[in-house]
Design a protein around this motif. Structure first.
Motif, PDB file in Angstrom:
ATOM      1  N   LYS A 115     -89.844  20.047  12.130  1.00  0.00           N
ATOM      2  CA  LYS A 115     -90.524  19.423  13.199  1.00  0.00           C
ATOM      3  C   LYS A 115     -92.032  19.153  12.688  1.00  0.00           C
ATOM      4  O   LYS A 115     -92.523  19.963  12.221  1.00  0.00           O
ATOM      5  CB  LYS A 115     -90.754  20.506  14.645  1.00  0.00           C
ATOM      6  CG  LYS A 115     -91.471  19.762  15.589  1.00  0.00           C
ATOM      7  CD  LYS A 115     -91.454  20.884  16.529  1.00  0.00           C
ATOM      8  CE  LYS A 115     -92.185  20.316  17.771  1.00  0.00           C
ATOM      9  NZ  LYS A 115     -92.459  21.339  18.950  1.00  0.00           N
ATOM     10  N   ARG A 117     -95.745  16.735  12.870  1.00  0.00           N
ATOM     11  CA  ARG A 117     -96.866  16.202  13.985  1.00  0.00           C
ATOM     12  C   ARG A 117     -98.007  15.835  13.272  1.00  0.00           C
ATOM     13  O   ARG A 117     -98.184  16.373  12.383  1.00  0.00           O
ATOM     14  CB  ARG A 117     -97.230  17.287  14.961  1.00  0.00           C
ATOM     15  CG  ARG A 117     -98.083  16.917  16.029  1.00  0.00           C
ATOM     16  CD  ARG A 117     -98.699  17.852  16.882  1.00  0.00           C
ATOM     17  NE  ARG A 117     -99.458  19.076  16.320  1.00  0.00           N
ATOM     18  CZ  ARG A 117     -99.439  20.204  16.922  1.00  0.00           C
ATOM     19  NH1 ARG A 117     -99.260  20.426  18.096  1.00  0.00           N
ATOM     20  NH2 ARG A 117    -100.177  21.231  16.175  1.00  0.00           N
ATOM     21  N   PRO A 127    -101.275  11.413  19.373  1.00  0.00           N
ATOM     22  CA  PRO A 127    -100.312  12.256  18.277  1.00  0.00           C
ATOM     23  C   PRO A 127     -98.856  11.592  18.134  1.00  0.00           C
ATOM     24  O   PRO A 127     -98.323  11.117  19.216  1.00  0.00           O
ATOM     25  CB  PRO A 127    -100.152  13.675  19.031  1.00  0.00           C
ATOM     26  CG  PRO A 127    -101.345  13.820  20.115  1.00  0.00           C
ATOM     27  CD  PRO A 127    -101.540  12.421  20.606  1.00  0.00           C
ATOM     28  N   GLU A 129     -94.961  12.770  16.838  1.00  0.00           N
ATOM     29  CA  GLU A 129     -94.050  13.954  16.673  1.00  0.00           C
ATOM     30  C   GLU A 129     -92.827  13.291  16.338  1.00  0.00           C
ATOM     31  O   GLU A 129     -92.385  12.288  16.904  1.00  0.00           O
ATOM     32  CB  GLU A 129     -94.042  14.683  17.711  1.00  0.00           C
ATOM     33  CG  GLU A 129     -95.552  15.402  18.127  1.00  0.00           C
ATOM     34  CD  GLU A 129     -95.385  16.441  19.240  1.00  0.00           C
ATOM     35  OE1 GLU A 129     -94.190  16.532  19.983  1.00  0.00           O
ATOM     36  OE2 GLU A 129     -96.494  16.989  19.701  1.00  0.00           O
ATOM     37  N   ARG A 170     -95.211  12.526   9.375  1.00  0.00           N
ATOM     38  CA  ARG A 170     -94.925  11.602  10.176  1.00  0.00           C
ATOM     39  C   ARG A 170     -93.322  11.136  10.277  1.00  0.00           C
ATOM     40  O   ARG A 170     -92.693  10.947  11.142  1.00  0.00           O
ATOM     41  CB  ARG A 170     -95.756  10.355  10.231  1.00  0.00           C
ATOM     42  CG  ARG A 170     -97.164  10.316  10.326  1.00  0.00           C
ATOM     43  CD  ARG A 170     -97.630   9.013  10.520  1.00  0.00           C
ATOM     44  NE  ARG A 170     -97.830   8.505   9.244  1.00  0.00           N
ATOM     45  CZ  ARG A 170     -98.197   7.310   9.025  1.00  0.00           C
ATOM     46  NH1 ARG A 170     -98.571   6.073   9.931  1.00  0.00           N
ATOM     47  NH2 ARG A 170     -98.020   6.902   7.637  1.00  0.00           N
TER      48      ARG A 170
END
Length: 257
Positions: A115, A117, A127, A129, A170
């Protein structure tokens, strides 16, 4: 060679307390100038109740270079004691831009999950994600170095490619390391080391572009001795200045004044 789906590896090179210091030089209009310092260390920590390694890489340009290109980068990588990526963070102040990238890694049923961010502090943006899964092990830029240090170079042949997916904060990109052979390299501590040479390359429109050349000590430590970096605004080099806390003797030394 594709990186194995099993992310755990036997640690053959790293120990807590290792500390490396580098001198940075930038090429500015055909002139090499002293640009600052970088420091990388390895620590033993407890993370989420488990024994882990934490590696920090801090790069700081000096005031003379700040006028042309300011750089304040802090990279932190946490791996398990078996060198599995667990967490990665990169805070990058480069020029007028300041961003923070983070990645959290997890494993289930033979699948690697990450995961990610990115937070934009300057300029301010929403942001970004994303999540990604792969049957192969997903690395970040520090954890691949940590694990690759335990690979046996006797298995390499010139031209061999190591393929792996890398989390950038990213997205996840397919990356390639190419083994180039061996070369004697002078560091900034009046010492010449026998090194293994690897090219970190990317492909754009089918063409191969060298991003970083790694010169790694040809001994059991496999320490980065020099890094040649090809940047958008020119090129830079990092020369080893000092090392302490290495696990094995530096048998790669060819000559020392």
């Amino acid at each position: 060679m594709a990186t194995r789906a099993q992310c755990a590896a036997q640690n053959e090179a790293i120990q807590a307390g290792e500390e490396l210091v580098y001198d940075l030089k930038f090429n500015w209009k055909f002139i090499w100038v002293a640009a600052g310092q970088a420091k990388m260390d390895m620590q033993a920590i407890t993370y989420q109740g488990k024994p882990c390694f934490r590696s920090n890489l801090i790069s700081v340009s000096n005031k003379q270079v700040d006028f042309f290109f300011k750089m304040r980068d802090t990279l932190t990588c946490i791996t398990s004691s078996r060198l599995e990526p667990v967490y990665f963070r990169k805070g990058a102040e480069e020029g007028d831009r300041y961003t923070v990238d983070e990645a959290w890694f997890s494993y289930k049923d033979g699948v690697s999950n990450v995961k990610q961010r990115r937070i934009w502090h300057n300029p301010v943006r929403d942001p970004q994600e994303m999540e990604y899964s792969d049957s192969r092990c997903i690395f970040d830029m520090l954890s691949i170095l940590a694990q690759a240090r335990s690979y046996d170079p006797a298995d390499y042949k010139i031209g061999d490619r190591i393929l792996f997916p890398m989390a950038t904060g990213r997205k996840v990109e397919e990356q390639t390391l190419i083994y180039r052979g061996k070369e004697d390299v002078k560091a900034n501590n009046d010492t010449i080391y026998r090194c293994l040479v690897f090219s970190f390359v990317e492909y754009k429109k089918g063409k191969e572009k060298e991003v970083i050349t790694f010169f790694i000590s040809d001994d059991k430590n496999h320490l980065p001795i020099r890094l040649d970096m090809y940047l958008n605004f020119g090129s830079a080099k990092a020369f080893l200045k000092s090392v302490q806390g290495n696990r094995y003797p530096m048998t790669s030394v060819v000559k020392k004044k």
